[in-house]
Design a protein around this motif. Structure first.
Motif, PDB file in Angstrom:
ATOM      1  N   LEU A  28      -7.360   3.920 -43.361  1.00 62.82           N
ATOM      2  CA  LEU A  28      -7.100   2.480 -43.288  1.00 62.82           C
ATOM      3  C   LEU A  28      -6.798   1.938 -44.673  1.00 62.82           C
ATOM      4  CD1 LEU A  28      -9.906   1.285 -40.823  1.00 62.82           C
ATOM      5  CD2 LEU A  28      -7.514   1.820 -40.293  1.00 62.82           C
ATOM      6  N   ALA A  29      -6.048   0.842 -44.712  1.00 61.38           N
ATOM      7  CA  ALA A  29      -5.672   0.227 -45.987  1.00 61.38           C
ATOM      8  C   ALA A  29      -5.452  -1.267 -45.793  1.00 61.38           C
ATOM      9  CB  ALA A  29      -4.405   0.878 -46.544  1.00 61.38           C
ATOM     10  N   PRO A  30      -5.639  -2.059 -46.848  1.00 62.90           N
ATOM     11  CA  PRO A  30      -5.372  -3.497 -46.746  1.00 62.90           C
ATOM     12  C   PRO A  30      -3.883  -3.787 -46.836  1.00 62.90           C
ATOM     13  CG  PRO A  30      -6.085  -2.946 -48.969  1.00 62.90           C
ATOM     14  CD  PRO A  30      -6.165  -1.676 -48.176  1.00 62.90           C
ATOM     15  N   LEU A  31      -3.434  -4.782 -46.091  1.00 65.62           N
ATOM     16  CA  LEU A  31      -2.069  -5.297 -46.201  1.00 65.62           C
ATOM     17  C   LEU A  31      -2.175  -6.796 -46.429  1.00 65.62           C
ATOM     18  CD1 LEU A  31       0.986  -4.642 -46.014  1.00 65.62           C
ATOM     19  CD2 LEU A  31       0.862  -5.370 -43.629  1.00 65.62           C
ATOM     20  N   TYR A  32      -1.573  -7.274 -47.530  1.00 63.81           N
ATOM     21  CA  TYR A  32      -1.757  -8.662 -47.930  1.00 63.81           C
ATOM     22  C   TYR A  32      -0.554  -9.527 -47.583  1.00 63.81           C
ATOM     23  CZ  TYR A  32      -5.492  -6.569 -50.686  1.00 63.81           C
ATOM     24  OH  TYR A  32      -6.608  -5.870 -51.076  1.00 63.81           O
ATOM     25  N   ASP A  33      -0.828 -10.802 -47.368  1.00 66.56           N
ATOM     26  CA  ASP A  33       0.201 -11.827 -47.215  1.00 66.56           C
ATOM     27  C   ASP A  33       0.480 -12.388 -48.607  1.00 66.56           C
ATOM     28  OD1 ASP A  33       1.720 -14.079 -46.800  1.00 66.56           O
ATOM     29  OD2 ASP A  33       0.352 -15.023 -45.378  1.00 66.56           O
ATOM     30  N   ASP A  34       1.641 -12.071 -49.165  1.00 66.92           N
ATOM     31  CA  ASP A  34       1.950 -12.471 -50.538  1.00 66.92           C
ATOM     32  C   ASP A  34       1.858 -13.982 -50.734  1.00 66.92           C
ATOM     33  OD1 ASP A  34       2.300  -9.880 -51.363  1.00 66.92           O
ATOM     34  OD2 ASP A  34       4.466  -9.888 -51.064  1.00 66.92           O
ATOM     35  N   LYS A  35       2.230 -14.745 -49.726  1.00 69.61           N
ATOM     36  CA  LYS A  35       2.170 -16.208 -49.855  1.00 69.61           C
ATOM     37  C   LYS A  35       0.729 -16.689 -50.014  1.00 69.61           C
ATOM     38  CE  LYS A  35       6.422 -17.216 -47.266  1.00 69.61           C
ATOM     39  NZ  LYS A  35       6.993 -17.876 -46.062  1.00 69.61           N
ATOM     40  N   ALA A  36      -0.203 -15.983 -49.405  1.00 68.53           N
ATOM     41  CA  ALA A  36      -1.616 -16.383 -49.488  1.00 68.53           C
ATOM     42  C   ALA A  36      -2.236 -15.984 -50.824  1.00 68.53           C
ATOM     43  CB  ALA A  36      -2.405 -15.747 -48.348  1.00 68.53           C
ATOM     44  N   LEU A  37      -1.503 -15.205 -51.615  1.00 68.17           N
ATOM     45  CA  LEU A  37      -2.035 -14.718 -52.881  1.00 68.17           C
ATOM     46  C   LEU A  37      -1.397 -15.404 -54.082  1.00 68.17           C
ATOM     47  CD1 LEU A  37      -2.313 -10.877 -52.204  1.00 68.17           C
ATOM     48  CD2 LEU A  37      -4.126 -12.593 -52.134  1.00 68.17           C
ATOM     49  N   ALA A  38      -0.834 -16.575 -53.875  1.00 71.68           N
ATOM     50  CA  ALA A  38      -0.251 -17.320 -54.998  1.00 71.68           C
ATOM     51  C   ALA A  38      -1.325 -17.558 -56.055  1.00 71.68           C
ATOM     52  CB  ALA A  38       0.319 -18.647 -54.514  1.00 71.68           C
ATOM     53  N   MET A  39      -0.997 -17.260 -57.315  1.00 74.91           N
ATOM     54  CA  MET A  39      -1.992 -17.330 -58.382  1.00 74.91           C
ATOM     55  C   MET A  39      -2.258 -18.766 -58.824  1.00 74.91           C
ATOM     56  SD  MET A  39      -1.306 -14.041 -60.853  1.00 74.91           S
ATOM     57  CE  MET A  39       0.433 -14.345 -61.104  1.00 74.91           C
ATOM     58  N   GLY A  61     -19.778 -24.190 -48.890  1.00 77.74           N
ATOM     59  CA  GLY A  61     -19.219 -24.594 -50.174  1.00 77.74           C
ATOM     60  C   GLY A  61     -18.183 -23.659 -50.756  1.00 77.74           C
ATOM     61  N   GLU A  62     -17.763 -22.654 -49.993  1.00 76.36           N
ATOM     62  CA  GLU A  62     -16.751 -21.719 -50.480  1.00 76.36           C
ATOM     63  C   GLU A  62     -15.361 -22.127 -49.998  1.00 76.36           C
ATOM     64  OE1 GLU A  62     -17.430 -19.444 -52.612  1.00 76.36           O
ATOM     65  OE2 GLU A  62     -19.616 -19.581 -52.481  1.00 76.36           O
ATOM     66  N   SER A  63     -14.370 -21.817 -50.801  1.00 81.25           N
ATOM     67  CA  SER A  63     -12.970 -21.996 -50.408  1.00 81.25           C
ATOM     68  C   SER A  63     -12.479 -20.642 -49.927  1.00 81.25           C
ATOM     69  CB  SER A  63     -12.136 -22.481 -51.593  1.00 81.25           C
ATOM     70  OG  SER A  63     -10.769 -22.558 -51.254  1.00 81.25           O
ATOM     71  N   ALA A  64     -12.207 -20.533 -48.626  1.00 82.61           N
ATOM     72  CA  ALA A  64     -11.860 -19.239 -48.027  1.00 82.61           C
ATOM     73  C   ALA A  64     -10.587 -19.373 -47.207  1.00 82.61           C
ATOM     74  CB  ALA A  64     -13.012 -18.746 -47.157  1.00 82.61           C
ATOM     75  N   ARG A  65      -9.796 -18.290 -47.199  1.00 82.91           N
ATOM     76  CA  ARG A  65      -8.553 -18.288 -46.442  1.00 82.91           C
ATOM     77  C   ARG A  65      -8.191 -16.859 -46.063  1.00 82.91           C
ATOM     78  NH1 ARG A  65      -7.407 -18.433 -51.818  1.00 82.91           N
ATOM     79  NH2 ARG A  65      -5.668 -17.178 -52.613  1.00 82.91           N
ATOM     80  N   VAL A  66      -7.422 -16.710 -44.992  1.00 85.32           N
ATOM     81  CA  VAL A  66      -6.929 -15.394 -44.601  1.00 85.32           C
ATOM     82  C   VAL A  66      -5.881 -14.940 -45.607  1.00 85.32           C
ATOM     83  CG1 VAL A  66      -5.671 -14.083 -42.862  1.00 85.32           C
ATOM     84  CG2 VAL A  66      -7.387 -15.757 -42.145  1.00 85.32           C
ATOM     85  N   ILE A  67      -6.049 -13.722 -46.133  1.00 86.33           N
ATOM     86  CA  ILE A  67      -5.092 -13.208 -47.119  1.00 86.33           C
ATOM     87  C   ILE A  67      -4.426 -11.912 -46.652  1.00 86.33           C
ATOM     88  CG2 ILE A  67      -6.266 -14.271 -49.085  1.00 86.33           C
ATOM     89  CD1 ILE A  67      -7.390 -11.471 -49.748  1.00 86.33           C
ATOM     90  N   GLY A  68      -4.787 -11.418 -45.468  1.00 81.28           N
ATOM     91  CA  GLY A  68      -4.173 -10.200 -44.971  1.00 81.28           C
ATOM     92  C   GLY A  68      -4.972  -9.587 -43.845  1.00 81.28           C
ATOM     93  N   ASP A  69      -4.687  -8.325 -43.577  1.00 76.09           N
ATOM     94  CA  ASP A  69      -5.438  -7.630 -42.539  1.00 76.09           C
ATOM     95  C   ASP A  69      -5.530  -6.156 -42.876  1.00 76.09           C
ATOM     96  OD1 ASP A  69      -2.914  -6.653 -41.934  1.00 76.09           O
ATOM     97  OD2 ASP A  69      -2.655  -7.900 -40.169  1.00 76.09           O
ATOM     98  N   VAL A  70      -6.213  -5.419 -41.979  1.00 72.86           N
ATOM     99  CA  VAL A  70      -6.429  -3.991 -42.168  1.00 72.86           C
ATOM    100  C   VAL A  70      -5.449  -3.236 -41.275  1.00 72.86           C
ATOM    101  CG1 VAL A  70      -8.098  -2.105 -41.989  1.00 72.86           C
ATOM    102  CG2 VAL A  70      -8.869  -4.388 -42.686  1.00 72.86           C
ATOM    103  N   ARG A  71      -4.756  -2.267 -41.884  1.00 74.54           N
ATOM    104  CA  ARG A  71      -3.762  -1.487 -41.147  1.00 74.54           C
ATOM    105  C   ARG A  71      -4.063   0.014 -41.281  1.00 74.54           C
ATOM    106  NH1 ARG A  71       1.039  -4.647 -40.477  1.00 74.54           N
ATOM    107  NH2 ARG A  71       0.331  -6.825 -40.326  1.00 74.54           N
ATOM    108  N   ASN A  72      -3.484   0.776 -40.369  1.00 74.47           N
ATOM    109  CA  ASN A  72      -3.516   2.230 -40.515  1.00 74.47           C
ATOM    110  C   ASN A  72      -2.668   2.616 -41.702  1.00 74.47           C
ATOM    111  OD1 ASN A  72      -5.137   2.968 -38.183  1.00 74.47           O
ATOM    112  ND2 ASN A  72      -3.409   2.291 -36.931  1.00 74.47           N
ATOM    113  N   SER A  73      -3.171   3.504 -42.550  1.00 75.12           N
ATOM    114  CA  SER A  73      -2.428   3.883 -43.743  1.00 75.12           C
ATOM    115  C   SER A  73      -1.548   5.096 -43.493  1.00 75.12           C
ATOM    116  CB  SER A  73      -3.397   4.188 -44.880  1.00 75.12           C
ATOM    117  OG  SER A  73      -4.281   5.229 -44.520  1.00 75.12           O
TER     118      SER A  73
END
Length: 334
Positions: free
Chosen positions: A263-274, A322-334
């Motif tokens: 398994l490996a993480p797959l990220y949504d690039d838009k959700a990872l804006a710095m 009190g945390e700022s949380a958002r979906v940034i991706g999911d888990v995929r088969n690697s």
């Protein structure tokens, strides 16, 4: 009476005064299993008093790296102790463990009681945030080992988790990855940050280029976020399958550590804006995207994995805590 040891640069009396001064700070961190007292040869903790039935002990040790250089340069030692605690307790939490007690190591060439008390005040603050007791530590005065005004810090945390609640556990393809916002650079990448400061001639006393409301030095000393209070109830309730503390190596190296083989993480690039801090560091330092992602947290201080149908509730609970949380991706088969 004169002291030969003092003439060699070590003041035993100053060390004893420091122990008396920080005693109330340790006492303020008392919790079940510890009374927060200092002064013995070893710190005591009663695991039975915590109510665990089949506990596994989890330990962690860390420091704060060259962020210390900025604290020393700015003569601002109030929050570096929070960083020290955070780096340890967040790691212990990644195994699903509740932080129980903490010890620190403070080493310097010549002891400044004022600086040491300020540092330990921050450590006590971090312990209170994490719900763990400061039960001991060591202050070492070592002439000629450190430049004038310099000191070093290390921290040691022990936590416990019920054997059946250890993490990571049950991570599966299709799980959602939720990112928890960092408070800044936390305590990673400061050797690169200091290089950027030196190369650009940035003034630590001037307004931050990425936030004119803050002094640059203050922005860079913002302490590491401690995620224990927000995440431990969700971990204990079984709503979270994995937690990665995003330290050195960034998302690139840390999230795969909690993924099972295949398994490996797959990220949504838009959700990872710095956030602006990291964009400024990248632009000012000419740092590549790859180096940014492996050096800094880039705005994501922690990542949790949970079942897709639990994601909305997890985000809601984290927001309520009190945390700022958002979906940034999911888990995929690697």
């Amino acid at each position: 009476m004169s002291s030969a040891y003092k003439s060699a640069g070590v003041d035993i009396d100053a060390g004893e005064r420091l122990v008396r001064a920080i005693g109330p700070l340790a006492k303020s961190t008392a919790r079940a299993g510890a009374d927060g007292a200092l002064g013995g040869f070893g710190g005591l903790f009663d695991l039975k008093a915590t109510g665990f039935s089949d506990p596994i002990l989890v330990s962690g040790a860390d420091g704060v790296g060259t962020k210390l250089k900025l604290a020393i340069a700015l003569n601002n030692h109030a929050t570096i102790g929070v960083d020290l605690v955070a780096m340890c307790v967040n790691d212990v939490l990644a195994q699903g463990a509740e932080p129980l007690f903490f010890l620190d190591y403070f080493a310097t060439g010549k002891l400044s009681e004022t600086v040491a008390v300020e540092v330990v005040s921050g450590i006590a603050d971090g312990c209170r945030q994490a719900g763990c007791a400061l039960i001991g530590g060591e202050t070492a005065e070592m002439p000629d080992m450190y430049a004038e005004g310099d000191y070093d810090l290390a921290g040691f945390c022990v936590g416990a988790v019920e054997r059946t609640r250890m993490m990571p556990s049950g991570v599966a393809a299709g799980d959602v990855l939720i990112g928890l916002a960092s408070s800044g650079a936390h305590a990673n990448g400061y050797s690169l940050i200091r290089k950027v400061l030196a190369d650009t001639g940035a003034d630590l006393d001037a307004p931050a280029p990425f936030d004119p409301e803050m002094r640059l030095g203050d922005a860079l000393l913002t302490p590491t976020r401690i995620y224990v209070a927000a995440l431990l109830p969700l971990i204990n309730a079984g709503h979270i399958r994995a937690f990665a503390h995003i330290t050195g190596g960034g998302l690139t190296d840390n999230v795969p550590r909690v993924m099972p083989d295949g398994l490996a993480p797959l990220y949504d690039d838009k959700a990872l804006a710095m956030p602006p801090l990291f964009s400024w560091l990248q632009d000012a330092g000419g740092v590549t995207e790859e180096d940014m992602r492996r050096t800094f947290n880039c705005g994501v201080g922690a990542v949790v994995a949970c079942a897709a149908d639990a994601a909305d509730q997890v985000i809601s609970d984290l927001s309520a805590a009190g945390e700022s949380a958002r979906v940034i991706g999911d888990v995929r088969n690697s």
